[in-house]
Design an enzyme around this catalytic site. Structure first.
Site, PDB file in Angstrom:
ATOM      1  N   GLU A 180      -3.476  67.059  14.047  1.00 55.61           N
ATOM      2  CA  GLU A 180      -2.755  68.057  14.820  1.00 55.61           C
ATOM      3  C   GLU A 180      -2.546  67.451  16.213  1.00 55.61           C
ATOM      4  OE1 GLU A 180      -4.695  71.854  15.294  1.00 55.61           O
ATOM      5  OE2 GLU A 180      -2.981  72.652  16.394  1.00 55.61           O
ATOM      6  N   LYS A 231     -12.002  67.338  19.533  1.00 63.47           N
ATOM      7  CA  LYS A 231     -10.984  67.325  20.582  1.00 63.47           C
ATOM      8  C   LYS A 231     -11.230  68.416  21.604  1.00 63.47           C
ATOM      9  CE  LYS A 231      -7.839  66.995  17.335  1.00 63.47           C
ATOM     10  NZ  LYS A 231      -6.596  67.052  16.578  1.00 63.47           N
ATOM     11  N   ARG A 286     -17.869  64.528   7.876  1.00 63.89           N
ATOM     12  CA  ARG A 286     -17.383  64.115   9.196  1.00 63.89           C
ATOM     13  C   ARG A 286     -18.281  63.056   9.787  1.00 63.89           C
ATOM     14  NH1 ARG A 286     -14.040  68.084  11.334  1.00 63.89           N
ATOM     15  NH2 ARG A 286     -13.957  67.284  13.453  1.00 63.89           N
TER      16      ARG A 286
HETATM   17  P1  ATP Z   1     -11.262  67.988  16.021  1.00 63.19           P
HETATM   18  O1  ATP Z   1     -12.305  68.972  15.570  1.00 63.19           O
HETATM   19  O2  ATP Z   1     -11.809  66.821  16.748  1.00 63.19           O
HETATM   20  O3  ATP Z   1     -10.110  68.639  16.704  1.00 63.19           O
HETATM   21  P2  ATP Z   1      -9.787  68.052  13.678  1.00 63.19           P
HETATM   22  O4  ATP Z   1     -10.389  67.930  12.341  1.00 63.19           O
HETATM   23  O5  ATP Z   1      -9.341  69.384  14.140  1.00 63.19           O
HETATM   24  O6  ATP Z   1     -10.731  67.371  14.697  1.00 63.19           O
HETATM   25  P3  ATP Z   1      -7.237  66.954  13.136  1.00 63.19           P
HETATM   26  O7  ATP Z   1      -6.240  66.474  14.094  1.00 63.19           O
HETATM   27  O8  ATP Z   1      -6.949  68.169  12.375  1.00 63.19           O
HETATM   28  O9  ATP Z   1      -8.602  67.078  13.915  1.00 63.19           O
HETATM   29  O10 ATP Z   1      -7.717  65.806  12.169  1.00 63.19           O
HETATM   30  C1  ATP Z   1      -6.925  64.876  11.483  1.00 63.19           C
HETATM   31  C2  ATP Z   1      -7.759  64.298  10.388  1.00 63.19           C
HETATM   32  O11 ATP Z   1      -8.903  63.630  10.918  1.00 63.19           O
HETATM   33  C3  ATP Z   1      -8.279  65.385   9.461  1.00 63.19           C
HETATM   34  O12 ATP Z   1      -8.045  64.981   8.133  1.00 63.19           O
HETATM   35  C4  ATP Z   1      -9.736  65.475   9.794  1.00 63.19           C
HETATM   36  O13 ATP Z   1     -10.466  65.867   8.685  1.00 63.19           O
HETATM   37  C5  ATP Z   1     -10.070  64.062  10.249  1.00 63.19           C
HETATM   38  N1  ATP Z   1     -11.206  64.073  11.171  1.00 63.19           N
HETATM   39  C6  ATP Z   1     -11.312  64.719  12.345  1.00 63.19           C
HETATM   40  N2  ATP Z   1     -12.524  64.543  12.892  1.00 63.19           N
HETATM   41  C7  ATP Z   1     -13.228  63.753  12.048  1.00 63.19           C
HETATM   42  C8  ATP Z   1     -14.562  63.209  12.038  1.00 63.19           C
HETATM   43  N3  ATP Z   1     -15.415  63.454  13.041  1.00 63.19           N
HETATM   44  N4  ATP Z   1     -14.926  62.433  10.998  1.00 63.19           N
HETATM   45  C9  ATP Z   1     -14.064  62.180  10.012  1.00 63.19           C
HETATM   46  N5  ATP Z   1     -12.812  62.660   9.940  1.00 63.19           N
HETATM   47  C10 ATP Z   1     -12.385  63.437  10.943  1.00 63.19           C
HETATM   48 MG    MG Z   2      -8.191  70.756  14.579  1.00 61.99          MG
END
Ligand code: ATP
Ligand code: MG
Length: 552
Positions: free
Chosen positions: A32, A267, A257
């Site tokens: 995102e 983020k 994760r």
């Molecule tokens: P955040 O909580 O940091 O905002 P998110 O999961 O909301 O992370 P996205 O932009 O939706 O962030 O993530 C893009 C991809 O990266 C998704 O498929 C998510 O599962 C993966 N991802 C995000 N954080 C991690 C992590 N700590 N370890 C492994 N994969 C991750």
């Molecule tokens: Mg997110």
């Protein structure tokens, strides 16, 4: 520590190809665009791209931009840059917002099938009606609207006739389902907001849980890989694919994760650190963002090797931050030139060395890689050494410089301390030594041995430099619950995580460029900073010190 190079998703891909369930692999990385990528994302990037690569498949970069309130092109651009920098090329570049029209059409299909309805309950009422893990939910009084009524209201939602929050489109599934995600989840909400891609074309936006499976199906994704917190969403994911009558049927697989000690990895939290001024932007060298790691001096090779080593497990693990350090040391060991820099200088005058004379000594660029050749470094009557390489009154077992003691100057001569000069407050400002011309490095001198070798920089040619030294940004272990929504981690921010030292480097380094990497003898690996470094005034970031207690 998670220490597992196995990859259960890879095994699924292999068996899907063998059984003929799929004849190709298509994965995607779907961020995102609401912040900068961090090393957790790198784990997902490496997993998705490498998996497709291995089986000659494809990987899309898809921006999951269904929430106009938080998203921005600044983030889109940084994400593209970071993925490329990590060494990956996407096959398709897509935006979820490109599919808004198709998503709308699929929602209409659901309404026509009696599987979606427009609800007038407020967000708060909807929460009350949802029930709990132990109590079933309650049906909304609007659940019985006719197909015609729902089609009419949904069209009017799109046309902007209602205010934000006044109505939502919901799936009609089962308010008593043990899986709360199936209790008539929202499909569309009203948001009168300008979208970074579609502008003011839409005032209704699909919910993530509805949009994501459609995006995957539209792109023909075979293996949709996400993190564990989406496990309970899988039944709804499958429901959307089935009931929206998508031709292609992707499957969702969840993995743990990545969390790392002494940092935070979301983020939202990273954004807070930026907004509250704890760091100098998203790319602060202490941040676990890809841009921060890059500015600190981590290489794509080291990050990829780290991501491969930690493996892909079905549980969320916490990885020791020293493991990442191990991989950057490994990567730079044979690549980075080795040189001398004095971080906390004190002057040494070699009283028996001719005044005004400079000689040029040879030094290996990297003693482990002879092919990297040799350079010339100046030596003269005045040099700088590290302040803590001298003690007036040393304890036993101190082998560096002290009155009467002789040490080796790396790449140069033996020197012996004969006197110290002090100011009126009694602080030493100059150390006086003599040198022995017989002991020149590289001449095979074996006359006598000394126990200490120290580094130095010739004073008249030395270039002033700034060294930015870092400690972990967050104290203690990483957060135990990644999903906790409070900001108590701010109490654990290490307020002394940056230390700025002003010292000197060799003249040959006067023209370093941002991102040049060096090993400074006895200190560690350093990277030239992209933001603060200027010609003739280099600024170096400490990437990692030389020693580690970490065993892999
Ligand atoms: P955040 O909580 O940091 O905002 P998110 O999961 O909301 O992370 P996205 O932009 O939706 O962030 O993530 C893009 C991809 O990266 C998704 O498929 C998510 O599962 C993966 N991802 C995000 N954080 C991690 C992590 N700590 N370890 C492994 N994969 C991750
Ligand atoms: Mg997110």
């Amino acid at each position: 520590m998670e220490h597992n190079s196995s990859n259960f998703i890879r095994n699924i891909v292999i068996s899907d190809l063998e059984s003929g369930k799929h004849n190709t692999v298509v994965t995607r990385f779907p961020p995102e665009p609401n912040g900068y990528l961090h090393i957790g994302h790198a784990k997902s990037i490496v997993l998705n791209f490498d998996l497709a690569d291995e089986f000659n498949g494809k990987t899309n970069l898809r921006f999951d931009d269904t929430n106009p309130l938080k998203e921005d092109v600044e983030f889109v651009n940084s994400i593209k840059e970071d993925v490329k920098w990590l060494g990956y090329d996407w096959d398709g570049l897509f935006f979820a917002s490109d599919y808004f029209e198709q998503m709308y059409d699929r929602a209409v299909i659901l309404i026509k099938k009696g599987l979606a309805y427009v609800d007038d309950l407020s967000a708060e009422e909807m929460r009350e009606y949802r029930g709990t893990l132990t109590a079933p939910g309650k049906e909304s009084p609007y659940r019985g609207r006719t197909v015609e009524e729902n089609l009419d209201l949904f069209t009017r939602m799109r046309n902007g006739e209602f205010k934000d929050g006044e109505k939502v489109l919901r799936a009609k599934i089962d308010m008593a389902s043990p899986n709360i995600n199936l209790r008539d989840p929202a499909l569309y909400r009203i948001a009168h907001a300008t979208h970074h891609n579609t502008g003011d074309k839409w005032c209704i936006y699909p919910m993530y849980a509805f949009a994501h499976p459609l995006e995957d199906a539209i792109e023909g994704i075979t293996h949709s890989i996400c993190t564990l917190e989406f496990e309970d969403q899988r039944p709804f994911y499958d429901w959307v694919i089935r009931e929206c009558e998508m031709e292609s049927t992707p499957h969702q697989y969840e993995f743990g994760r990545l969390n790392i000690t002494n940092t935070v990895m979301s983020k939202r939290k990273l954004k807070l650190l930026v907004e509250e001024g704890f760091v100098d932007g998203w790319d602060d060298p202490r941040m676990p963002t890809i841009s921060g790691l890059r500015r600190r001096g981590y290489t794509p090779e080291a990050i990829r090797a780290f991501c491969k080593e930690i493996g892909v497990a079905k549980t969320t693990g916490v990885v020791d931050s020293q493991m990442l350090d191990h991989f950057i040391r490994e990567d730079l060991k044979l690549k980075a030139p080795r040189t001398m820099g004095v971080l906390d200088p004190i002057k040494v005058v070699i009283t028996n060395y001719p005044e005004g004379q400079i000689e040029w000594l040879e030094a290996e660029v990297n003693s482990e890689v002879p092919e990297m050749g040799k350079i010339k470094i100046p030596f003269g009557r005045e040099i700088y050494i590290e302040r803590d390489d001298f003690m007036e009154d040393p304890p036993s077992k101190y082998f560096r410089l002290f009155p009467g003691n002789e040490v080796r100057l790396k790449n140069a001569y033996f020197i012996k301390c004969v006197d110290v000069l002090k100011d009126t407050d009694g602080n030493i400002f100059e150390i006086q030594c003599t040198y022995d011309p017989e002991t020149k490095s590289g001449t095979g001198f074996t006359g006598r041995k000394v126990k200490g070798t120290i580094h130095w920089v010739e004073a008249t040619n030395a270039v002033p430099a700034e060294f930015r030294l870092y400690d972990p940004l967050i104290l203690d272990e990483s957060e135990s619950d990644e999903l906790d929504l409070n900001s108590s981690f701010l109490d654990r921010v290490n307020l002394t995580s940056l230390y700025v030292a002003k010292g000197f480097i060799e003249s040959s380094l006067a023209n370093v460029k941002p991102q040049d990497k060096f090993q400074f003898f006895r200190h560690g690996y350093f990277n030239v900073d992209t933001k603060y470094s200027k010609p003739d005034q280099p600024v170096f970031n400490l990437i990692v010190s030389l020693k580690s207690s970490f065993k892999i």
